[in-house]
Scaffold this motif. Sequence first.
Motif, mmCIF file in Angstrom:
data_model
loop_
_atom_site.group_PDB
_atom_site.id
_atom_site.type_symbol
_atom_site.label_atom_id
_atom_site.label_comp_id
_atom_site.label_asym_id
_atom_site.label_seq_id
_atom_site.Cartn_x
_atom_site.Cartn_y
_atom_site.Cartn_z
ATOM 1 N N HIS A 103 1.616 30.079 -9.064
ATOM 2 C CA HIS A 103 2.070 28.999 -8.614
ATOM 3 C C HIS A 103 0.809 28.435 -7.569
ATOM 4 O O HIS A 103 0.796 28.661 -6.407
ATOM 5 N N LEU A 220 11.375 32.868 -7.899
ATOM 6 C CA LEU A 220 10.630 31.621 -7.444
ATOM 7 C C LEU A 220 11.302 31.086 -6.280
ATOM 8 O O LEU A 220 12.252 31.376 -5.781
ATOM 9 N N HIS A 421 7.165 25.991 -16.881
ATOM 10 C CA HIS A 421 7.269 25.227 -15.740
ATOM 11 C C HIS A 421 7.106 23.653 -16.450
ATOM 12 O O HIS A 421 6.441 23.520 -17.694
ATOM 13 N N LYS A 442 5.150 27.596 -23.899
ATOM 14 C CA LYS A 442 4.685 28.918 -24.292
ATOM 15 C C LYS A 442 5.084 29.122 -25.931
ATOM 16 O O LYS A 442 5.840 28.171 -26.153
ATOM 17 N N HIS A 482 1.266 28.796 -15.655
ATOM 18 C CA HIS A 482 2.721 28.825 -15.377
ATOM 19 C C HIS A 482 2.833 27.312 -14.572
ATOM 20 O O HIS A 482 3.491 26.259 -15.423
HETATM 21 CU CU1 K7E Z 1 8.388 30.324 -14.563
HETATM 22 CU CU2 K7E Z 1 5.599 32.815 -12.818
HETATM 23 CU CU3 K7E Z 1 6.674 30.254 -12.289
HETATM 24 CU CU4 K7E Z 1 5.890 31.548 -15.621
HETATM 25 S S1 K7E Z 1 7.311 31.497 -13.666
HETATM 26 S S2 K7E Z 1 7.215 29.798 -16.309
#
Ligand code: K7E
Length: 619
Positions: A103, A220, A421, A442, A482
Amino acid sequence: MRSLTYLFLLVLPLGLLGCGGSSASGDGADGGAPASYVPLGEKDDYYLFYSGGHSGQVFVAGLPSLREIQEIPVFTPSPGHGYGFSKKSKKMMGEYRWGDVHHPGLSKTDGTYDGRWLFVNDNANNRVARISLRDFKTKQILGPIPNSMGNHGSSFVTPNTEYLLVATRFSVPLPKGTHAPVETYEENFNGIVSGVDIDPETGEMEVGWQVKTPPFNWDLGSTGKGPSDGWAFWTSYNTEMAHDSLEINASQRDRDYAAFVNWERAEKVVENNEGLNRRNGVPLIDPAEHEGVMYFVPVSKSPHGIDASPSGRWIAASGKLQPTTTVFDFKQFKTAIENEDFQGEFRGVPVVNYDAVVEGEVPVGQGPLHTQFDGEGNAYTSLFIESSVTKWKLPPWDKETKEDMSKAVTDKISVHYNIGHLVIPGSDTKEPYGNWLVAMNKLQKGRGLNVGPEKPETSQLIDISGEEMEMIEEDYTRPEPHFAQAVPADVINPIEVYKKENNDHPDARWDPENTGVERTGPDEVTVHMIAKRSQYYPDKVEVQQGDKVTFHLTNIEQVSDMIHGFGIAQYNMNGVVPPGDTQTFTITADEAGVYPFYCTNFCSALHQEMQGYLEVKPR
Ligand code: K7E
Ligand code: CUA
């Protein structure tokens, strides 16, 4: 090269023919260029900073083109940038050779991006790093953070960059390094929320304080703003406190907890030194003993993302195993804690009454993960299972919507992969720039050329400027974004070269006359070297076998993009020195012989001639 040029000449006029200006025109079905098309010679409107996941790096792309512009190495060596070869970068990386960046967080002033720094977390080795956006270089790596294990819930920046807030994904017996059987998880293990203090002038980070938590797996987080400034929020996916087969054992309860942490109060507790213990040198706050630091709020099953709206009043949390996004009203939360409207407590931490703080549960769809905001009162939630993005309206809701929450959902768009994300430029600020949404996907689905068993990740660009979302294009990314941050290009003001007058490296040299090879100890040689088009001064370095050889290499160019490299054959060395910079490299000359060194970065017509010899005389 030639065939490429021809190709360009052929394709260019065709491409330009269809260009219908810059308005969003979809995928070009009307014969026009896609809205993401950035004409030759023009630049993107936004910088997009992707986390590089377990590559340990940050990747910079342009938005809307999605074209990758640059890699910023952070936790992993990158010979293309000479990162991990210089003394400074080696020292920063410490003993680790990788990181897991999830992040990125841009620095803010008064709740909006100020273009100074980008912070990133390392989930694997419990570190955080600061990148300067003046030169797009990593400046500091802090950690491993004491007592912290699995730094996933970070790095979330407060509205004036006072803190990076960081929570642990894993719990371990504390202090770190203590052994206890995993079977005693509930009794002996703990998680941690850390406040990493940021110097407002230099950006220098240090761990300010920590709050001890039960061994929930924090997932998160996000920071508050406006009415919720001073607070930070995290979800946890294991309030069951399971220690094995988490897939089943951490999916038992219908609700998990979110933690609402008052970091301003934590700061006060430390300032007033209210009887704190120190663990590994850091003030450790037990929230059971210090009222007002932490509250638990029930949240939908096995949640993942939790995001504060631009106004700071609405906090949206999504449960992966419940097809809803729960919206909390921070105002009601404040009232609830004032009135002690609690439904119990857990280990001395009050659990706020769910009904008192929840504004509504929006039926967004299957597998909701993360939510972003456009600043126009809309929220966008990624649905991993459904491979979609749902657009919905933030409160205030009218009566009909409250009675039938599906009315809050206004649009849904399919993406072509399972989405993780998503990012809207400025979504975590008080004023998002809500034109574009980038879905970070993904799990390849056979789209694109087959590159074998290991498929690339993808991003998809969605136009959100109208009522309905519109899919525009997709692009591949390196492993593995991510989250990302995106900021208008004019907020960032990078330098072109390192100015000679600002170079404070004690061993910088600017005149070939002052360069040379010097024996500085019985087994030590120091080289002051200059690189300029297209020569090194000196270009012969004579040492004895076994000498430790330190090169201080100054690139004396003051011209943009005039980078020189420094590769030494068979010595596992590739320095890269941008114009005006001085870097220090050390090798041990343990192999006798003659080893050419050469400029690895194409710099001039005579780049190939830019070479020299390291003579290592046998002992
Ligand atoms: Cu959803 Cu580490 Cu922020 Cu991957 S986490 S998508
Ligand atoms: Cu200097 Cu190539």
